[in-house]
Design a protein around this motif. Sequence first.
Motif, PDB file in Angstrom:
ATOM      1  N   ARG A  39      17.145  22.866  33.590  1.00 26.48           N
ATOM      2  CA  ARG A  39      16.899  24.294  33.429  1.00 26.48           C
ATOM      3  C   ARG A  39      15.557  24.666  34.061  1.00 26.48           C
ATOM      4  O   ARG A  39      15.399  25.728  34.655  1.00 26.48           O
ATOM      5  N   GLY A  40      14.574  23.766  33.947  1.00 26.26           N
ATOM      6  CA  GLY A  40      13.247  24.060  34.463  1.00 26.26           C
ATOM      7  C   GLY A  40      13.190  24.119  35.973  1.00 26.26           C
ATOM      8  O   GLY A  40      12.322  24.787  36.534  1.00 26.26           O
ATOM      9  N   LEU A  41      14.099  23.414  36.675  1.00 23.72           N
ATOM     10  CA  LEU A  41      14.077  23.390  38.125  1.00 23.72           C
ATOM     11  C   LEU A  41      14.991  24.446  38.744  1.00 23.72           C
ATOM     12  O   LEU A  41      15.177  24.466  39.962  1.00 23.72           O
ATOM     13  N   ALA A  42      15.551  25.322  37.919  1.00 23.90           N
ATOM     14  CA  ALA A  42      16.375  26.408  38.455  1.00 23.90           C
ATOM     15  C   ALA A  42      15.513  27.316  39.334  1.00 23.90           C
ATOM     16  O   ALA A  42      14.412  27.704  38.951  1.00 23.90           O
ATOM     17  N   PHE A  43      16.022  27.636  40.504  1.00 22.07           N
ATOM     18  CA  PHE A  43      15.258  28.427  41.465  1.00 22.07           C
ATOM     19  C   PHE A  43      15.091  29.861  40.983  1.00 22.07           C
ATOM     20  O   PHE A  43      16.053  30.514  40.565  1.00 22.07           O
ATOM     21  N   THR A  44      13.867  30.364  41.024  1.00 23.55           N
ATOM     22  CA  THR A  44      13.585  31.749  40.641  1.00 23.55           C
ATOM     23  C   THR A  44      12.973  32.541  41.791  1.00 23.55           C
ATOM     24  O   THR A  44      13.042  33.764  41.807  1.00 23.55           O
ATOM     25  N   GLY A  45      12.340  31.851  42.739  1.00 25.70           N
ATOM     26  CA  GLY A  45      11.823  32.510  43.928  1.00 25.70           C
ATOM     27  C   GLY A  45      10.648  33.432  43.670  1.00 25.70           C
ATOM     28  O   GLY A  45      10.673  34.592  44.084  1.00 25.70           O
ATOM     29  N   GLU A  46       9.616  32.947  42.982  1.00 24.67           N
ATOM     30  CA  GLU A  46       8.409  33.746  42.771  1.00 24.67           C
ATOM     31  C   GLU A  46       7.906  34.220  44.143  1.00 24.67           C
ATOM     32  O   GLU A  46       7.623  33.400  45.011  1.00 24.67           O
ATOM     33  N   PRO A  47       7.813  35.535  44.369  1.00 19.72           N
ATOM     34  CA  PRO A  47       7.608  36.056  45.731  1.00 19.72           C
ATOM     35  C   PRO A  47       6.338  35.577  46.415  1.00 19.72           C
ATOM     36  O   PRO A  47       6.365  35.226  47.596  1.00 19.72           O
ATOM     37  N   PHE A  48       5.222  35.565  45.715  1.00 19.08           N
ATOM     38  CA  PHE A  48       3.947  35.257  46.353  1.00 19.08           C
ATOM     39  C   PHE A  48       3.936  33.828  46.872  1.00 19.08           C
ATOM     40  O   PHE A  48       3.645  33.576  48.053  1.00 19.08           O
ATOM     41  N   PHE A  49       4.241  32.867  46.022  1.00 25.95           N
ATOM     42  CA  PHE A  49       4.189  31.471  46.439  1.00 25.95           C
ATOM     43  C   PHE A  49       5.347  31.109  47.364  1.00 25.95           C
ATOM     44  O   PHE A  49       5.189  30.265  48.247  1.00 25.95           O
ATOM     45  N   LEU A  50       6.498  31.746  47.189  1.00 24.19           N
ATOM     46  CA  LEU A  50       7.618  31.483  48.090  1.00 24.19           C
ATOM     47  C   LEU A  50       7.260  31.909  49.508  1.00 24.19           C
ATOM     48  O   LEU A  50       7.506  31.172  50.477  1.00 24.19           O
ATOM     49  N   THR A  51       6.664  33.085  49.645  1.00 28.14           N
ATOM     50  CA  THR A  51       6.229  33.559  50.963  1.00 28.14           C
ATOM     51  C   THR A  51       5.194  32.622  51.564  1.00 28.14           C
ATOM     52  O   THR A  51       5.257  32.273  52.753  1.00 28.14           O
ATOM     53  N   GLY A  52       4.228  32.203  50.748  1.00 32.68           N
ATOM     54  CA  GLY A  52       3.195  31.295  51.231  1.00 32.68           C
ATOM     55  C   GLY A  52       3.743  29.955  51.680  1.00 32.68           C
ATOM     56  O   GLY A  52       3.328  29.412  52.715  1.00 32.68           O
ATOM     57  N   CYS A  53       4.693  29.414  50.915  1.00 34.50           N
ATOM     58  CA  CYS A  53       5.297  28.124  51.273  1.00 34.50           C
ATOM     59  C   CYS A  53       6.080  28.219  52.573  1.00 34.50           C
ATOM     60  O   CYS A  53       5.970  27.340  53.446  1.00 34.50           O
ATOM     61  N   LEU A  54       6.874  29.262  52.715  1.00 29.46           N
ATOM     62  CA  LEU A  54       7.659  29.432  53.937  1.00 29.46           C
ATOM     63  C   LEU A  54       6.749  29.641  55.143  1.00 29.46           C
ATOM     64  O   LEU A  54       7.006  29.091  56.228  1.00 29.46           O
ATOM     65  N   LEU A  55       5.685  30.403  54.968  1.00 29.29           N
ATOM     66  CA  LEU A  55       4.744  30.642  56.064  1.00 29.29           C
ATOM     67  C   LEU A  55       4.036  29.344  56.458  1.00 29.29           C
ATOM     68  O   LEU A  55       3.861  29.066  57.656  1.00 29.29           O
ATOM     69  N   ALA A  56       3.639  28.545  55.471  1.00 35.63           N
ATOM     70  CA  ALA A  56       2.970  27.278  55.762  1.00 35.63           C
ATOM     71  C   ALA A  56       3.882  26.342  56.543  1.00 35.63           C
ATOM     72  O   ALA A  56       3.464  25.711  57.518  1.00 35.63           O
ATOM     73  N   LEU A  57       5.142  26.243  56.130  1.00 37.63           N
ATOM     74  CA  LEU A  57       6.085  25.381  56.837  1.00 37.63           C
ATOM     75  C   LEU A  57       6.341  25.890  58.255  1.00 37.63           C
ATOM     76  O   LEU A  57       6.442  25.091  59.201  1.00 37.63           O
ATOM     77  N   ALA A  58       6.431  27.205  58.412  1.00 33.63           N
ATOM     78  CA  ALA A  58       6.687  27.775  59.734  1.00 33.63           C
ATOM     79  C   ALA A  58       5.515  27.515  60.682  1.00 33.63           C
ATOM     80  O   ALA A  58       5.717  27.114  61.841  1.00 33.63           O
ATOM     81  N   LEU A  59       4.299  27.723  60.221  1.00 29.90           N
ATOM     82  CA  LEU A  59       3.128  27.505  61.066  1.00 29.90           C
ATOM     83  C   LEU A  59       2.963  26.030  61.416  1.00 29.90           C
ATOM     84  O   LEU A  59       2.641  25.683  62.565  1.00 29.90           O
ATOM     85  N   TYR A  60       3.186  25.156  60.446  1.00 28.12           N
ATOM     86  CA  TYR A  60       3.068  23.721  60.716  1.00 28.12           C
ATOM     87  C   TYR A  60       4.141  23.283  61.710  1.00 28.12           C
ATOM     88  O   TYR A  60       3.867  22.531  62.655  1.00 28.12           O
ATOM     89  N   GLY A  61       5.364  23.772  61.505  1.00 27.46           N
ATOM     90  CA  GLY A  61       6.443  23.440  62.428  1.00 27.46           C
ATOM     91  C   GLY A  61       6.170  23.944  63.831  1.00 27.46           C
ATOM     92  O   GLY A  61       6.460  23.259  64.823  1.00 27.46           O
ATOM     93  N   TRP A  62       5.581  25.136  63.942  1.00 30.41           N
ATOM     94  CA  TRP A  62       5.213  25.674  65.252  1.00 30.41           C
ATOM     95  C   TRP A  62       4.198  24.761  65.929  1.00 30.41           C
ATOM     96  O   TRP A  62       4.303  24.485  67.133  1.00 30.41           O
ATOM     97  N   GLY A  63       3.217  24.288  65.177  1.00 28.88           N
ATOM     98  CA  GLY A  63       2.203  23.412  65.750  1.00 28.88           C
ATOM     99  C   GLY A  63       2.777  22.104  66.259  1.00 28.88           C
ATOM    100  O   GLY A  63       2.463  21.650  67.366  1.00 28.88           O
ATOM    101  N   VAL A  64       3.651  21.494  65.464  1.00 25.33           N
ATOM    102  CA  VAL A  64       4.276  20.229  65.868  1.00 25.33           C
ATOM    103  C   VAL A  64       5.140  20.433  67.107  1.00 25.33           C
ATOM    104  O   VAL A  64       5.110  19.634  68.052  1.00 25.33           O
ATOM    105  N   LEU A  65       5.909  21.512  67.110  1.00 22.94           N
ATOM    106  CA  LEU A  65       6.784  21.805  68.250  1.00 22.94           C
ATOM    107  C   LEU A  65       5.968  22.057  69.512  1.00 22.94           C
ATOM    108  O   LEU A  65       6.341  21.596  70.608  1.00 22.94           O
ATOM    109  N   ARG A  66       4.857  22.737  69.393  1.00 22.33           N
ATOM    110  CA  ARG A  66       4.012  23.021  70.545  1.00 22.33           C
ATOM    111  C   ARG A  66       3.450  21.728  71.141  1.00 22.33           C
ATOM    112  O   ARG A  66       3.408  21.560  72.371  1.00 22.33           O
ATOM    113  N   LEU A  67       3.022  20.805  70.271  1.00 22.95           N
ATOM    114  CA  LEU A  67       2.504  19.530  70.762  1.00 22.95           C
ATOM    115  C   LEU A  67       3.584  18.743  71.497  1.00 22.95           C
ATOM    116  O   LEU A  67       3.343  18.183  72.576  1.00 22.95           O
ATOM    117  N   ARG A  68       4.750  18.689  70.924  1.00 26.37           N
ATOM    118  CA  ARG A  68       5.819  17.882  71.518  1.00 26.37           C
ATOM    119  C   ARG A  68       6.317  18.487  72.828  1.00 26.37           C
ATOM    120  O   ARG A  68       6.725  17.752  73.732  1.00 26.37           O
TER     121      ARG A  68
END
Length: 320
Positions: free
Chosen positions: A19-48
């Motif tokens: 029950r505790g791991l049910a997804f709720t999608g808290e907006p602030f941290f969800l946005t931050g997590c997705l943005l962090a993954l996107a920026l990191y992925g962009w950096g890795v892709l640019r290097l390669r």
Amino acid sequence: MDHSGHGGMTDLAPFTLGRGLAFTGEPFFLTGCLLALALYGWGVLRLRRRGDAWRTGRTVAFTAGVLTIALTMCTALNEYGMVLFSVHMVQHMVISMLSPILLLLGAPVTLALRALPAAARGRTGPRELLVRVLHSHYVRVISHPVFTIPLFIASLYGLYFTPLFDHLMASRPGHIAMMLHFLAVGLVFFWPIMGVDPGPHRPGYLMRMLELFAGMPFHAFFGIALMMGSEPMVKTYADPAPSLGVTALGDQHAAGGIAWAFSEIPSVLVLLALVYQWYVSDQRQARRQDRAAARDGDAELAAYNAYLSSLQSRGAASRS
């Protein structure tokens, strides 16, 4: 105690992992997590794309760090953490001690410095701004052990044992601000210790281990203080809803046990990382010394051969 300020969360059933791991999608941290993954992925892709290598292990570590934040803040753990001290302490320990270590192992600053394009001469771009920040007096201060260790300790005792905690927990924005603080403190504390990304303070490996263990006992003492309490120490959790099936004192003791036990896990993880870095550093140093010795040997051999050649030339000249 009235929990209506927490959005009617008194109706939550007793906590279970599923029950505790049910997804709720808290907006602030969800946005931050997705943005962090996107920026990191962009950096890795640019290097390669330009043929530069980037360790897969770093990408895995950073992604795992972001996922721990998402699991902590974007699932029902966040809802239960508003009304159960024990669940809140799981959030605190993960986001302040486990998530920062994994994020730092991903070397995001190094990736940014390598991926961001250099600005034209005379101009200042994102890369130049980042370099300027890394060399600023402000960063030198906040990354120094004299600052990071007291901050790490004050985030426990100065928050939970003062009215500030109850004030922040009275609203969702306050709760989010507190969790951001925990994450920031963890990043600042572990950044110079991990030594993966560049920074103004890079002590030796032994000193890093001392810095690590300087802060860990205070986590244990904090947990023991909660476990030994004979009455609730935090008003926010002093009157849990009957539907949760816990007592305030039992919940506090569980929170103390979590704080006490969890401090060992990051310590071992960081210690293993430091030992590995130390070993790799020694191997690199040994290879550099071997190459230097080989160059010196080649130079000595060349000089000796030149000496023999000069003797031979003199002998030939004297015979003639």
